[in-house]
Enzyme design. Sequence first.
Site, short mmCIF file in Angstrom:
data_model
loop_
_atom_site.label_atom_id
_atom_site.label_comp_id
_atom_site.label_asym_id
_atom_site.label_seq_id
_atom_site.Cartn_x
_atom_site.Cartn_y
_atom_site.Cartn_z
CB SER A 51 -0.89 0.01 1.25
OG SER A 51 -0.09 0.17 2.42
CG ASP A 86 -3.51 -3.06 -2.35
OD1 ASP A 86 -4.34 -3.22 -3.27
OD2 ASP A 86 -3.76 -3.29 -1.15
CG HIS A 87 -6.45 0.13 -2.58
ND1 HIS A 87 -7.70 0.30 -3.13
CD2 HIS A 87 -6.49 -1.06 -1.93
CE1 HIS A 87 -8.47 -0.73 -2.82
NE2 HIS A 87 -7.76 -1.57 -2.09
CD GLU A 137 -11.46 -0.10 -5.44
OE1 GLU A 137 -12.35 0.30 -4.69
OE2 GLU A 137 -10.29 -0.34 -5.06
CG HIS A 208 -9.15 -5.21 -3.20
ND1 HIS A 208 -7.98 -4.55 -2.89
CD2 HIS A 208 -9.16 -5.32 -4.55
CE1 HIS A 208 -7.34 -4.26 -4.01
NE2 HIS A 208 -8.03 -4.72 -5.04
N GLY A 210 -9.86 -10.09 1.41
CA GLY A 210 -10.03 -11.55 1.41
C GLY A 210 -9.91 -12.19 2.78
CG ASN A 230 -5.71 -7.75 -2.81
OD1 ASN A 230 -5.63 -8.46 -3.81
ND2 ASN A 230 -5.44 -6.46 -2.83
CB ILE A 231 -4.25 -12.37 2.24
CG1 ILE A 231 -5.21 -13.32 1.51
CG2 ILE A 231 -4.08 -12.77 3.70
CD1 ILE A 231 -6.59 -13.40 2.12
#
Length: 290
Positions: A51, A86-87, A137, A208, A210, A230-231
């Site tokens: 992130s 991520d994001h 997204e 997302h 998860g 995603n974890i």
Amino acid sequence: MSPLVNAKKMIQNAYENHYAVAAININNLEWIKAALLAAQETNSPLLLATSEGAVKYMGGYDNCYAMVVNLIKQMNIKTPVCLHLDHGTYEGCIKAINAGYSSIMYDGSKLSIEENIKNTKELLTITKLKGVSVEVEVGSIGGTEDGITSEGELANIDDCYQMCLLDIDMLACGIGNIHGIYPKNWKGLNFNLLKEINNKVNKPIVLHGGSGISDEQILKAINLGVAKININTECQIAFSNALQDHLTKAGDLILSKQYDPRKILAYGVDAIKNTIIDKFTKFNSLNKIK
């Protein structure tokens, strides 16, 4: 030459063969080691995600890239590894690409679909030249903040379709999933919406949030087009519990000589690794490297 691969081939293969690639959010060196060990031991494809907050904590994009690449080489990892943002904001995606990341997620879900598509098009002109895979997204993912849980938007099917007319590699969309710990009154994933989106876009779908979704729902989601999950939260909890348990049992750290941070953190590494292997098993991604 970078040992990283982009996510296009691994995600497409998962989509076509009904399994999911685990995207593990990394938070420090221990997370990277644990994830790499898990992938190597199980012959599983691996996507390491940062992130923008984790990037800041770990010293910037260049440092994150260097840590991952150097550990892959030092640990002699042979399984394919993708480093993914991520994001990401538009600016964050540019920085990640320039640092050597092999995959990005552009999150323009809070913008209008027109602006989201416009920014995605601009990023695609760069990623195609660099060989970087792209996740986008549509419909924001819910989450818990200040004790209040938002269910998140349910993605608009037409918006998903319009986005997938672009040459993106995977689509993240809101289907009732949330980041963080799921509340007891959570309604579950909206499988009717997921099925409609999958039929409409014919692209790998990303789930997302998860952590905490039941095995039954995970398998159903995979069969309806989810190819990347995603974890993060479950690994964080496993890490924290392992350290707390070890330090509690150690008692007086001076008398027990249990104050070496490398030895203490090793318990956390094992806990993360075991959690990830469990996810590989449940996502049916074991031994998928030919």
